[in-house]
Design a protein around this motif. Structure first.
Motif, PDB file in Angstrom:
ATOM      1  N   ILE A 106       0.839  -1.202   0.000  1.00 45.07           N
ATOM      2  CA  ILE A 106       0.000   0.000   0.000  1.00 45.07           C
ATOM      3  C   ILE A 106       0.876   1.255   0.000  1.00 45.07           C
ATOM      4  CG2 ILE A 106      -1.776   1.296   1.247  1.00 45.07           C
ATOM      5  CD1 ILE A 106      -2.821  -1.376   0.163  1.00 45.07           C
ATOM      6  N   ALA A 107       1.837   1.320   0.907  1.00 43.58           N
ATOM      7  CA  ALA A 107       2.676   2.520   1.020  1.00 43.58           C
ATOM      8  C   ALA A 107       3.609   2.684  -0.172  1.00 43.58           C
ATOM      9  CB  ALA A 107       3.489   2.469   2.319  1.00 43.58           C
ATOM     10  N   VAL A 108       4.156   1.572  -0.656  1.00 51.80           N
ATOM     11  CA  VAL A 108       5.099   1.655  -1.777  1.00 51.80           C
ATOM     12  C   VAL A 108       4.401   2.139  -3.044  1.00 51.80           C
ATOM     13  CG1 VAL A 108       6.551   0.273  -3.323  1.00 51.80           C
ATOM     14  CG2 VAL A 108       6.774   0.026  -0.836  1.00 51.80           C
ATOM     15  N   VAL A 109       3.220   1.598  -3.320  1.00 56.17           N
ATOM     16  CA  VAL A 109       2.489   2.046  -4.513  1.00 56.17           C
ATOM     17  C   VAL A 109       2.073   3.500  -4.347  1.00 56.17           C
ATOM     18  CG1 VAL A 109       0.417   1.728  -5.918  1.00 56.17           C
ATOM     19  CG2 VAL A 109       1.713  -0.262  -5.130  1.00 56.17           C
ATOM     20  N   ARG A 110       1.599   3.849  -3.167  1.00 51.90           N
ATOM     21  CA  ARG A 110       1.206   5.242  -2.924  1.00 51.90           C
ATOM     22  C   ARG A 110       2.408   6.183  -3.132  1.00 51.90           C
ATOM     23  NH1 ARG A 110       2.175   8.811   1.895  1.00 51.90           N
ATOM     24  NH2 ARG A 110       0.756  10.541   1.550  1.00 51.90           N
ATOM     25  N   PHE A 111       3.589   5.803  -2.635  1.00 49.94           N
ATOM     26  CA  PHE A 111       4.788   6.618  -2.825  1.00 49.94           C
ATOM     27  C   PHE A 111       5.112   6.756  -4.312  1.00 49.94           C
ATOM     28  CE2 PHE A 111       9.284   7.221  -3.522  1.00 49.94           C
ATOM     29  CZ  PHE A 111       9.585   8.280  -2.682  1.00 49.94           C
ATOM     30  N   GLN A 112       5.092   5.634  -5.021  1.00 52.38           N
ATOM     31  CA  GLN A 112       5.437   5.669  -6.438  1.00 52.38           C
ATOM     32  C   GLN A 112       4.468   6.534  -7.240  1.00 52.38           C
ATOM     33  OE1 GLN A 112       5.935   1.661  -7.912  1.00 52.38           O
ATOM     34  NE2 GLN A 112       7.691   1.277  -6.590  1.00 52.38           N
ATOM     35  N   ARG A 113       3.183   6.453  -6.932  1.00 58.35           N
ATOM     36  CA  ARG A 113       2.181   7.218  -7.684  1.00 58.35           C
ATOM     37  C   ARG A 113       2.120   8.676  -7.234  1.00 58.35           C
ATOM     38  NH1 ARG A 113      -0.003   7.344 -11.515  1.00 58.35           N
ATOM     39  NH2 ARG A 113      -2.232   7.053 -11.208  1.00 58.35           N
ATOM     40  N   GLN A 122       3.357   2.041 -14.850  1.00 61.22           N
ATOM     41  CA  GLN A 122       4.724   1.833 -14.372  1.00 61.22           C
ATOM     42  C   GLN A 122       4.773   1.079 -13.036  1.00 61.22           C
ATOM     43  OE1 GLN A 122       5.766   6.105 -14.604  1.00 61.22           O
ATOM     44  NE2 GLN A 122       7.544   5.417 -15.769  1.00 61.22           N
ATOM     45  N   ILE A 123       3.617   0.786 -12.467  1.00 57.28           N
ATOM     46  CA  ILE A 123       3.548   0.095 -11.188  1.00 57.28           C
ATOM     47  C   ILE A 123       3.544  -1.407 -11.431  1.00 57.28           C
ATOM     48  CG2 ILE A 123       2.191  -0.229  -9.071  1.00 57.28           C
ATOM     49  CD1 ILE A 123       3.429   2.611  -9.466  1.00 57.28           C
ATOM     50  N   THR A 164      -3.594   3.079   5.203  1.00 54.63           N
ATOM     51  CA  THR A 164      -4.875   2.658   4.623  1.00 54.63           C
ATOM     52  C   THR A 164      -5.691   3.872   4.215  1.00 54.63           C
ATOM     53  OG1 THR A 164      -4.851   0.655   6.000  1.00 54.63           O
ATOM     54  CG2 THR A 164      -6.960   1.305   5.021  1.00 54.63           C
ATOM     55  N   ARG A 165      -5.684   4.912   5.034  1.00 52.91           N
ATOM     56  CA  ARG A 165      -6.519   6.089   4.745  1.00 52.91           C
ATOM     57  C   ARG A 165      -6.092   6.816   3.466  1.00 52.91           C
ATOM     58  NH1 ARG A 165      -4.234  11.054   7.123  1.00 52.91           N
ATOM     59  NH2 ARG A 165      -6.272  11.825   7.700  1.00 52.91           N
ATOM     60  N   VAL A 166      -4.841   6.661   3.056  1.00 54.58           N
ATOM     61  CA  VAL A 166      -4.353   7.313   1.835  1.00 54.58           C
ATOM     62  C   VAL A 166      -4.129   6.319   0.700  1.00 54.58           C
ATOM     63  CG1 VAL A 166      -3.371   9.316   3.022  1.00 54.58           C
ATOM     64  CG2 VAL A 166      -1.947   7.269   2.653  1.00 54.58           C
ATOM     65  N   ALA A 167      -4.618   5.093   0.877  1.00 52.77           N
ATOM     66  CA  ALA A 167      -4.471   4.072  -0.172  1.00 52.77           C
ATOM     67  C   ALA A 167      -5.010   4.528  -1.525  1.00 52.77           C
ATOM     68  CB  ALA A 167      -5.121   2.764   0.277  1.00 52.77           C
ATOM     69  N   PRO A 168      -6.096   5.327  -1.575  1.00 52.46           N
ATOM     70  CA  PRO A 168      -6.566   5.789  -2.887  1.00 52.46           C
ATOM     71  C   PRO A 168      -5.516   6.599  -3.667  1.00 52.46           C
ATOM     72  CG  PRO A 168      -8.317   6.032  -1.276  1.00 52.46           C
ATOM     73  CD  PRO A 168      -7.066   5.656  -0.509  1.00 52.46           C
ATOM     74  N   GLU A 169      -4.553   7.208  -2.971  1.00 48.96           N
ATOM     75  CA  GLU A 169      -3.482   7.931  -3.666  1.00 48.96           C
ATOM     76  C   GLU A 169      -2.587   6.974  -4.443  1.00 48.96           C
ATOM     77  OE1 GLU A 169      -1.362  10.459  -0.931  1.00 48.96           O
ATOM     78  OE2 GLU A 169      -3.219  11.335  -0.163  1.00 48.96           O
TER      79      GLU A 169
END
Length: 194
Positions: A106-113, A122-123, A164-169
């Protein structure tokens, strides 16, 4: 006074900040941009050889790191740590799971996006699959209950709500997980997170 080295974009850092604020502990926050190389300086590596935030320097000068270890340290004796050994262990089970099976996706994808600016194509697809598996696990655990452990919010809820709360990012659609959506709102209210 405590000194906290943290990056306000990081859920790992914010969950520690939220607990310190809730516990009304005095601290100095030093904004530490992990993308700038600040955590690779000689001075920072002397505090935390892993070169990660959050890192806290206690009043006596000793450094302490790792977000969930910090939650346990500062949360000890509070209402957010269950008194009974079983529920306490269940809370820790979720803390360990968060860093092994939730945050790496969750955090890694959010960071990348959201921070590195990568496009969805690219994910790595496996990151998305694992992130959705983590959310599905939480959705199931929250079926018919308000909190991850016991009848009141614990450090497990605080730890897991951070990313979790920022997973949509990171393109994780939380509307697929109604138990999680309701839990996020409850957890934000319980911990005074805005």
């Amino acid at each position: 006074m405590l000194t906290v080295y943290g990056d306000n974009r990081s859920g790992n850092c914010l969950k520690v900040k939220w607990l310190l604020d809730l516990m009304r502990l005095d601290y100095q926050w030093i904004e530490t941009d992990v993308t700038s190389g600040a955590t690779r300086s000689e001075a920072f590596l002397a505090l935390n050889p892993a070169g990660q935030t959050p890192t806290v320097v206690l009043e006596d000068g000793r450094p302490l790191a790792q977000s969930n270890a910090l939650l346990l340290y500062f949360g000890e004796g509070s209402r957010f740590v269950p008194a009974g050994p079983y529920d306490r262990a269940r809370m820790m089970e979720w803390l360990f799971w968060e860093q092994y099976s939730h945050e790496p996706y969750i955090a890694v994808v959010r960071f990348q996006r959201a921070i590195a600016g990568r496009s969805a194509d690219q994910i790595e697809p496996r990151l998305m699959e694992r992130g959705h598996a983590a959310l599905a696990r939480m959705e199931q655990a929250l079926e018919g209950r308000d909190w991850l452990v016991g009848e009141a919010p614990t450090l497990a809820d605080l730890s897991l709500v951070a990313y979790t709360r920022v997973a949509p990012e990171g393109d994780f659609d939380l509307t697929r997980y109604p138990n999680i959506v309701a839990w996020v709102a409850r957890t934000e209210a319980a911990f005074g997170i805005s």
